[in-house]
Design an enzyme around this catalytic site. Structure first.
Site, PDB file in Angstrom:
ATOM      1  N   GLU A  71       0.842  -1.197   0.000  1.00  7.13           N
ATOM      2  CA  GLU A  71       0.000   0.000   0.000  1.00  7.13           C
ATOM      3  C   GLU A  71       0.876   1.246   0.000  1.00  7.13           C
ATOM      4  OE1 GLU A  71      -2.546   1.364  -0.587  1.00  7.13           O
ATOM      5  OE2 GLU A  71      -4.346   0.629   0.390  1.00  7.13           O
ATOM      6  N   ASP A  72       0.323   2.356  -0.476  1.00  8.52           N
ATOM      7  CA  ASP A  72       1.043   3.621  -0.345  1.00  8.52           C
ATOM      8  C   ASP A  72       0.773   4.241   1.020  1.00  8.52           C
ATOM      9  OD1 ASP A  72      -1.581   4.036  -1.080  1.00  8.52           O
ATOM     10  OD2 ASP A  72      -1.184   5.827  -2.259  1.00  8.52           O
TER      11      ASP A  72
ATOM     12  N   ASP B 202      -4.686   4.899   6.025  1.00 11.31           N
ATOM     13  CA  ASP B 202      -5.278   6.109   6.587  1.00 11.31           C
ATOM     14  C   ASP B 202      -6.372   5.676   7.579  1.00 11.31           C
ATOM     15  OD1 ASP B 202      -6.900   8.564   6.744  1.00 11.31           O
ATOM     16  OD2 ASP B 202      -5.783   9.281   5.043  1.00 11.31           O
TER      17      ASP B 202
ATOM     18  N   PHE C  32      -2.241  16.598   4.503  1.00 13.55           N
ATOM     19  CA  PHE C  32      -2.715  16.150   3.195  1.00 13.55           C
ATOM     20  C   PHE C  32      -1.479  15.905   2.341  1.00 13.55           C
ATOM     21  CE2 PHE C  32      -6.638  16.412   0.400  1.00 13.55           C
ATOM     22  CZ  PHE C  32      -6.078  15.601  -0.595  1.00 13.55           C
TER      23      PHE C  32
ATOM     24  N   ARG D 235       0.796  12.338  -8.617  1.00 12.68           N
ATOM     25  CA  ARG D 235       1.273  10.966  -8.388  1.00 12.68           C
ATOM     26  C   ARG D 235       2.718  10.777  -8.838  1.00 12.68           C
ATOM     27  NH1 ARG D 235      -3.137   7.560  -7.008  1.00 12.68           N
ATOM     28  NH2 ARG D 235      -5.067   7.946  -8.143  1.00 12.68           N
TER      29      ARG D 235
HETATM   30  C1  PRP Z   1      -5.995   5.531  -1.209  1.00 14.54           C
HETATM   31  C2  PRP Z   1      -4.692   4.846  -0.867  1.00 14.54           C
HETATM   32  C3  PRP Z   1      -5.130   3.657  -0.043  1.00 14.54           C
HETATM   33  C4  PRP Z   1      -6.358   4.167   0.665  1.00 14.54           C
HETATM   34  C5  PRP Z   1      -6.022   4.510   2.074  1.00 14.54           C
HETATM   35  O1  PRP Z   1      -6.573   4.895  -2.306  1.00 14.54           O
HETATM   36  O2  PRP Z   1      -4.005   4.439  -2.038  1.00 14.54           O
HETATM   37  O3  PRP Z   1      -5.454   2.546  -0.846  1.00 14.54           O
HETATM   38  O4  PRP Z   1      -6.806   5.339  -0.046  1.00 14.54           O
HETATM   39  O5  PRP Z   1      -7.131   5.056   2.738  1.00 14.54           O
HETATM   40  P1  PRP Z   1      -7.948   4.295   3.867  1.00 14.54           P
HETATM   41  O6  PRP Z   1      -6.955   3.689   4.822  1.00 14.54           O
HETATM   42  O7  PRP Z   1      -8.711   5.437   4.494  1.00 14.54           O
HETATM   43  O8  PRP Z   1      -8.830   3.296   3.231  1.00 14.54           O
HETATM   44  P2  PRP Z   1      -7.692   5.539  -3.236  1.00 14.54           P
HETATM   45  O9  PRP Z   1      -8.997   4.866  -2.962  1.00 14.54           O
HETATM   46  O10 PRP Z   1      -7.666   7.041  -3.115  1.00 14.54           O
HETATM   47  O11 PRP Z   1      -7.235   5.066  -4.678  1.00 14.54           O
HETATM   48  P3  PRP Z   1      -5.811   5.294  -5.428  1.00 14.54           P
HETATM   49  O12 PRP Z   1      -4.849   4.307  -4.816  1.00 14.54           O
HETATM   50  O13 PRP Z   1      -6.120   4.979  -6.838  1.00 14.54           O
HETATM   51  O14 PRP Z   1      -5.378   6.729  -5.196  1.00 14.54           O
END
Ligand code: PRP
Length: 180
Positions: free
Chosen positions: A98-99, A102, A151, A164
């Site tokens: 994961e990146d 949150d 943010f 990105r």
């Molecule tokens: C973002 C990020 C994680 C997730 C984290 O994905 O890449 O997968 O949100 O948030 P959380 O812990 O509150 O669930 P996003 O749905 O924005 O898609 P992306 O990876 O395409 O940016």
């Protein structure tokens, strides 16, 4: 893009140094296990790519895409599958990359869903961890950096699909996202 940043939070060098350390740890922990490394599209693509390039053991790469049911309901934890893995993970050692963790909804949904496929093991590797925002009790097994509730964008993380491709992680100026 840099004009929209308040400041750089984590430099490209810091990211790359930390990734080399994590890759080394994974090499040791998964020696002879031929793990399946799962990239969650799209945010983790840059981290995933640099991480696997730094690993020296054989690995299998796979990709999954999920999406929350629109921003408004994200806090409900509802997610839908856009693209599934292409290979079975039964009896395989899985590392989900994961990146950022949150609220924790995305990763806990994924771990629950993938666990039902009977992998030999499943661990979470996240570049960033924002524990102050957590709604579900979940923690990455491997973590790059713990960050405060800024943010953050860059190195895979977006705002409205932008930033990105920045090689570093920055803090977005509030005026860029406020009032939208
Ligand atoms: C973002 C990020 C994680 C997730 C984290 O994905 O890449 O997968 O949100 O948030 P959380 O812990 O509150 O669930 P996003 O749905 O924005 O898609 P992306 O990876 O395409 O940016």
């Amino acid at each position: 893009m840099y004009n929209d940043l308040d400041r750089i939070l984590i430099t490209s060098d810091q990211i790359q140094q930390r990734i080399a350390q994590i890759a080394n740890t994974l090499d040791n922990d998964y020696a002879d296990k031929n793990p399946v490394i799962v990239c969650i599209l799209k945010g983790s693509t840059l981290f995933f790519s640099d991480l696997v390039k730094n690993m020296k053991i054989p690995v299998v790469l796979d990709f999954i895409s999920i999406s929350s049911y629109g921003k408004a309901t994200k806090s409900s934890g509802e997610v839908k599958m856009i693209k599934d893995l292409s290979e079975s993970i039964e009896n395989r050692h899985v590392i989900v990359v994961e990146d950022i963790v949150d609220s924790g909804y995305t990763i806990s949904y994924l771990v629950r869903m993938l666990s039902s496929r009977n992998p030999a093991s499943i661990k979470i590797c996240s570049l960033l961890d924002k524990p102050s925002r957590r709604q579900v009790e979940v923690a990455p097994d491997y973590c790059g950096f713990e960050v405060e509730d800024y943010f953050v964008v860059g190195y895979g993380l977006d705002y409205d699909e932008k930033y990105r491709n920045l090689p570093e992680i920055g803090v977005l100026k509030p005026e860029v996202y406020s009032g939208k």
